[in-house]
Motif scaffolding. Structure first.
Motif, PDB file in Angstrom:
ATOM      1  N   ASN A 161      33.435  57.582 -16.431  1.00 20.63           N
ATOM      2  CA  ASN A 161      33.681  58.206 -17.584  1.00 20.63           C
ATOM      3  C   ASN A 161      34.013  57.503 -18.887  1.00 20.63           C
ATOM      4  OD1 ASN A 161      34.016  61.818 -17.663  1.00 20.63           O
ATOM      5  ND2 ASN A 161      34.159  60.677 -15.497  1.00 20.63           N
ATOM      6  N   THR A 162      34.231  56.307 -18.687  1.00 25.44           N
ATOM      7  CA  THR A 162      34.395  55.192 -19.669  1.00 25.44           C
ATOM      8  C   THR A 162      33.179  55.201 -20.523  1.00 25.44           C
ATOM      9  OG1 THR A 162      33.600  53.239 -18.192  1.00 25.44           O
ATOM     10  CG2 THR A 162      36.037  53.755 -18.549  1.00 25.44           C
ATOM     11  N   SER A 163      32.146  55.377 -19.916  1.00 27.95           N
ATOM     12  CA  SER A 163      30.408  55.481 -20.512  1.00 27.95           C
ATOM     13  C   SER A 163      29.739  56.626 -20.212  1.00 27.95           C
ATOM     14  CB  SER A 163      30.033  54.030 -20.095  1.00 27.95           C
ATOM     15  OG  SER A 163      29.695  53.950 -18.853  1.00 27.95           O
ATOM     16  N   HIS A 164      30.027  57.408 -19.535  1.00 29.95           N
ATOM     17  CA  HIS A 164      29.182  58.426 -18.850  1.00 29.95           C
ATOM     18  C   HIS A 164      29.867  59.815 -18.541  1.00 29.95           C
ATOM     19  CE1 HIS A 164      25.667  60.283 -16.828  1.00 29.95           C
ATOM     20  NE2 HIS A 164      24.873  59.080 -17.669  1.00 29.95           N
ATOM     21  N   THR A 165      29.469  60.768 -18.006  1.00 30.69           N
ATOM     22  CA  THR A 165      30.148  61.972 -17.628  1.00 30.69           C
ATOM     23  C   THR A 165      29.959  62.058 -15.993  1.00 30.69           C
ATOM     24  OG1 THR A 165      28.210  63.437 -17.647  1.00 30.69           O
ATOM     25  CG2 THR A 165      29.426  63.197 -19.663  1.00 30.69           C
ATOM     26  N   ILE A 166      30.330  63.073 -15.426  1.00 33.43           N
ATOM     27  CA  ILE A 166      30.123  63.202 -13.979  1.00 33.43           C
ATOM     28  C   ILE A 166      28.652  63.404 -13.572  1.00 33.43           C
ATOM     29  CG2 ILE A 166      32.596  63.880 -13.695  1.00 33.43           C
ATOM     30  CD1 ILE A 166      31.369  66.742 -12.821  1.00 33.43           C
ATOM     31  N   ALA A 167      27.957  63.862 -14.633  1.00 34.12           N
ATOM     32  CA  ALA A 167      26.637  63.833 -14.375  1.00 34.12           C
ATOM     33  C   ALA A 167      26.099  64.861 -13.346  1.00 34.12           C
ATOM     34  CB  ALA A 167      25.877  62.589 -13.965  1.00 34.12           C
ATOM     35  N   LEU A 168      26.642  66.076 -13.615  1.00 36.38           N
ATOM     36  CA  LEU A 168      26.409  66.991 -12.349  1.00 36.38           C
ATOM     37  C   LEU A 168      24.981  67.377 -12.088  1.00 36.38           C
ATOM     38  CD1 LEU A 168      27.562  69.026 -10.133  1.00 36.38           C
ATOM     39  CD2 LEU A 168      27.922  70.776 -12.085  1.00 36.38           C
ATOM     40  N   LYS A 169      24.515  67.650 -13.407  1.00 32.00           N
ATOM     41  CA  LYS A 169      22.775  68.077 -13.302  1.00 32.00           C
ATOM     42  C   LYS A 169      22.222  66.804 -12.439  1.00 32.00           C
ATOM     43  CE  LYS A 169      18.920  69.209 -16.068  1.00 32.00           C
ATOM     44  NZ  LYS A 169      18.525  69.271 -17.843  1.00 32.00           N
ATOM     45  N   HIS A 170      22.339  65.731 -12.722  1.00 31.65           N
ATOM     46  CA  HIS A 170      21.527  64.445 -12.292  1.00 31.65           C
ATOM     47  C   HIS A 170      21.894  64.413 -10.577  1.00 31.65           C
ATOM     48  CE1 HIS A 170      19.789  63.365 -15.818  1.00 31.65           C
ATOM     49  NE2 HIS A 170      21.049  62.514 -16.291  1.00 31.65           N
ATOM     50  N   LEU A 171      23.068  64.871 -10.236  1.00 28.29           N
ATOM     51  CA  LEU A 171      23.679  64.877  -8.835  1.00 28.29           C
ATOM     52  C   LEU A 171      22.783  65.871  -8.159  1.00 28.29           C
ATOM     53  CD1 LEU A 171      25.199  63.818  -6.499  1.00 28.29           C
ATOM     54  CD2 LEU A 171      26.839  65.398  -7.213  1.00 28.29           C
ATOM     55  N   SER A 172      22.607  67.082  -8.722  1.00 31.39           N
ATOM     56  CA  SER A 172      22.160  68.129  -8.002  1.00 31.39           C
ATOM     57  C   SER A 172      20.808  68.010  -8.245  1.00 31.39           C
ATOM     58  CB  SER A 172      22.337  69.552  -9.106  1.00 31.39           C
ATOM     59  OG  SER A 172      23.818  69.866  -9.114  1.00 31.39           O
ATOM     60  N   SER A 173      20.007  67.474  -8.971  1.00 31.01           N
ATOM     61  CA  SER A 173      18.867  67.280  -8.917  1.00 31.01           C
ATOM     62  C   SER A 173      18.220  66.058  -7.743  1.00 31.01           C
ATOM     63  CB  SER A 173      18.095  66.562 -10.234  1.00 31.01           C
ATOM     64  OG  SER A 173      18.241  67.469 -11.172  1.00 31.01           O
ATOM     65  N   LEU A 174      19.114  65.230  -7.685  1.00 32.31           N
ATOM     66  CA  LEU A 174      18.957  64.124  -6.545  1.00 32.31           C
ATOM     67  C   LEU A 174      19.029  64.670  -5.294  1.00 32.31           C
ATOM     68  CD1 LEU A 174      18.453  61.101  -6.387  1.00 32.31           C
ATOM     69  CD2 LEU A 174      20.798  60.632  -6.208  1.00 32.31           C
ATOM     70  N   LEU A 175      20.108  65.417  -5.043  1.00 31.44           N
ATOM     71  CA  LEU A 175      20.445  66.112  -3.766  1.00 31.44           C
ATOM     72  C   LEU A 175      19.488  67.207  -3.279  1.00 31.44           C
ATOM     73  CD1 LEU A 175      24.509  66.476  -3.674  1.00 31.44           C
ATOM     74  CD2 LEU A 175      22.857  64.430  -2.922  1.00 31.44           C
ATOM     75  N   ALA A 176      18.910  67.727  -4.414  1.00 28.78           N
ATOM     76  CA  ALA A 176      17.823  68.629  -4.146  1.00 28.78           C
ATOM     77  C   ALA A 176      16.456  68.025  -3.637  1.00 28.78           C
ATOM     78  CB  ALA A 176      17.559  69.455  -5.476  1.00 28.78           C
ATOM     79  N   ALA A 177      16.448  66.844  -4.098  1.00 29.30           N
ATOM     80  CA  ALA A 177      15.103  66.004  -3.650  1.00 29.30           C
ATOM     81  C   ALA A 177      15.197  65.324  -2.636  1.00 29.30           C
ATOM     82  CB  ALA A 177      14.699  65.159  -4.970  1.00 29.30           C
ATOM     83  N   VAL A 178      16.486  64.871  -1.968  1.00 26.63           N
ATOM     84  CA  VAL A 178      16.529  64.073  -0.916  1.00 26.63           C
ATOM     85  C   VAL A 178      17.105  64.901   0.181  1.00 26.63           C
ATOM     86  CG1 VAL A 178      17.800  61.894   0.099  1.00 26.63           C
ATOM     87  CG2 VAL A 178      17.122  62.130  -2.223  1.00 26.63           C
ATOM     88  N   SER A 179      16.444  64.516   1.218  1.00 26.88           N
ATOM     89  CA  SER A 179      17.041  65.244   2.636  1.00 26.88           C
ATOM     90  C   SER A 179      18.441  65.003   3.129  1.00 26.88           C
ATOM     91  CB  SER A 179      16.161  64.855   3.951  1.00 26.88           C
ATOM     92  OG  SER A 179      16.470  65.178   5.108  1.00 26.88           O
ATOM     93  N   PRO A 180      19.167  66.064   3.372  1.00 25.77           N
ATOM     94  CA  PRO A 180      20.544  65.565   3.954  1.00 25.77           C
ATOM     95  C   PRO A 180      20.761  64.384   5.105  1.00 25.77           C
ATOM     96  CG  PRO A 180      20.108  68.267   3.793  1.00 25.77           C
ATOM     97  CD  PRO A 180      18.589  67.283   3.526  1.00 25.77           C
ATOM     98  N   THR A 181      19.446  64.336   5.582  1.00 27.35           N
ATOM     99  CA  THR A 181      19.510  63.293   7.014  1.00 27.35           C
ATOM    100  C   THR A 181      19.064  61.947   6.171  1.00 27.35           C
ATOM    101  OG1 THR A 181      17.406  63.957   7.617  1.00 27.35           O
ATOM    102  CG2 THR A 181      19.275  65.084   8.633  1.00 27.35           C
ATOM    103  N   ALA A 182      18.682  61.879   4.903  1.00 25.77           N
ATOM    104  CA  ALA A 182      18.097  60.587   4.568  1.00 25.77           C
ATOM    105  C   ALA A 182      19.042  59.585   4.351  1.00 25.77           C
ATOM    106  CB  ALA A 182      17.429  60.786   3.293  1.00 25.77           C
ATOM    107  N   ASN A 183      18.562  58.201   4.737  1.00 21.26           N
ATOM    108  CA  ASN A 183      19.388  57.092   4.582  1.00 21.26           C
ATOM    109  C   ASN A 183      19.742  56.759   3.051  1.00 21.26           C
ATOM    110  OD1 ASN A 183      16.928  55.872   3.498  1.00 21.26           O
ATOM    111  ND2 ASN A 183      16.590  54.898   5.508  1.00 21.26           N
ATOM    112  N   ARG A 184      20.492  55.700   2.676  1.00 23.45           N
ATOM    113  CA  ARG A 184      20.921  55.299   1.333  1.00 23.45           C
ATOM    114  C   ARG A 184      19.606  54.927   0.459  1.00 23.45           C
ATOM    115  NH1 ARG A 184      24.715  50.188   1.582  1.00 23.45           N
ATOM    116  NH2 ARG A 184      25.484  50.900   3.481  1.00 23.45           N
ATOM    117  N   GLU A 185      18.543  54.457   1.141  1.00 30.51           N
ATOM    118  CA  GLU A 185      17.533  53.965   0.330  1.00 30.51           C
ATOM    119  C   GLU A 185      16.778  54.900  -0.198  1.00 30.51           C
ATOM    120  OE1 GLU A 185      18.480  52.700   3.292  1.00 30.51           O
ATOM    121  OE2 GLU A 185      18.872  50.626   2.842  1.00 30.51           O
TER     122      GLU A 185
END
Length: 274
Positions: free
Chosen positions: A37-61
């Motif tokens: 938060n010194t330079s950004h927000t919690i970016a909820l929209k971006h987090l939601s988009s990323l989790l929607a696109a990636v399988s819950p069982t996926a690896n970090r890569e």
């Protein structure tokens, strides 16, 4: 993991090894300045988009590939993709072998309406300046006027003489946006305090955070994490009972003694030996 990490309780067969640990530094102690938060927000929209696109069982890569190579976040430049992914990783870890992220991922799809508070709890655990603003903000009653200047003041109480005026003001604006994303503030130009609802998945995550910090029993119902959910200790206890019924945690209470366990959320991550 760091040397301070501690293994999560669990059993394994001789063919498996436990690779899961919790590193104490995954929850920042809040005394050292810094955070997304010194330079950004919690970016909820971006987090939601990323989790929607990636399988819950996926690896970090897979998270990095989706954000940077596939541009799931919709950034206009390659550097923008990398920067946004870096902020998300700083706040949420995005590593399935890390307890804070794995538990968030486990709970994410269980109750979409509670996602803003679930993300907010994770950010609160990871971001010192965001947490510094919480101490003043969470004390305000619903309807109280909240400005970015007030949030700057709250942050400065935790980190006096740390940031110059321009940076401190930016933190105030960023945290105002972040608290709006979590549901604690409402309004666009004029913001006011709003109450959030403690729900089974967010109480489970809040109690888990307290447990990882060493809290036990009734003390888990009265912590920064439950106060983030605007929950009194009694309210937290009632919602925890519902969380237990849904299998998010194990709750036992007898003779005034409360025991709370997290068998699923703290299950060991195992990998089979080749």
């Amino acid at each position: 993991m760091a040397g301070r990490g501690r293994a999560i309780d669990g059993s394994c067969t001789p063919e498996e090894v436990i690779v899961e640990q919790f590193d104490d530094s995954d929850i920042v102690d809040g005394t050292v300045a810094g955070g997304a938060n010194t330079s950004h927000t919690i970016a909820l929209k971006h987090l939601s988009s990323l989790l929607a696109a990636v399988s819950p069982t996926a690896n970090r890569e897979a998270y990095q590939e989706a954000a940077i190579e596939q541009n799931i976040l919709g950034r206009s430049t390659f550097e923008g993709r990398r920067r946004t992914f870096r902020y998300l990783r700083e706040l949420y870890l995005l590593q399935p072998e890390r307890i804070l992220f794995r538990a968030l991922r486990d709970l994410w799809d269980e109750d979409p309406e509670a996602r803003p508070q679930l993300a907010g709890l994770a950010a609160l655990a990871r971001d010192s300046v965001f947490r510094a603003t919480s101490h003043g903000l969470l004390k305000l009653p619903p309807g109280a006027l909240v400005t970015s200047a007030l949030l700057t003041e709250f942050m400065s109480e935790g980190f006096p003489h740390t940031y110059n005026a321009a940076t401190a003001a930016k933190i105030g604006r960023n945290t105002a946006s972040s608290w709006t994303q979590t549901g604690h503030l409402q309004g666009r130009t004029s913001k006011s305090r709003a109450a959030v609802e403690a729900r089974p998945i967010t109480i489970a995550y809040a109690l888990l955070l307290g447990s990882l910090q060493g809290q036990r029993g009734q003390a888990l119902y009265d912590s920064l994490w439950t106060r983030f959910l605007d929950a009194t200790p009694r309210m937290a206890e009632m919602v925890a009972e519902r969380a237990s019924q849904r299998g998010y945690l194990e709750l036992r209470s007898a003779g005034g003694v409360v025991e709370i366990g997290f068998r699923h959320l703290l299950r060991p991550l195992k990998e089979t030996k080749s």
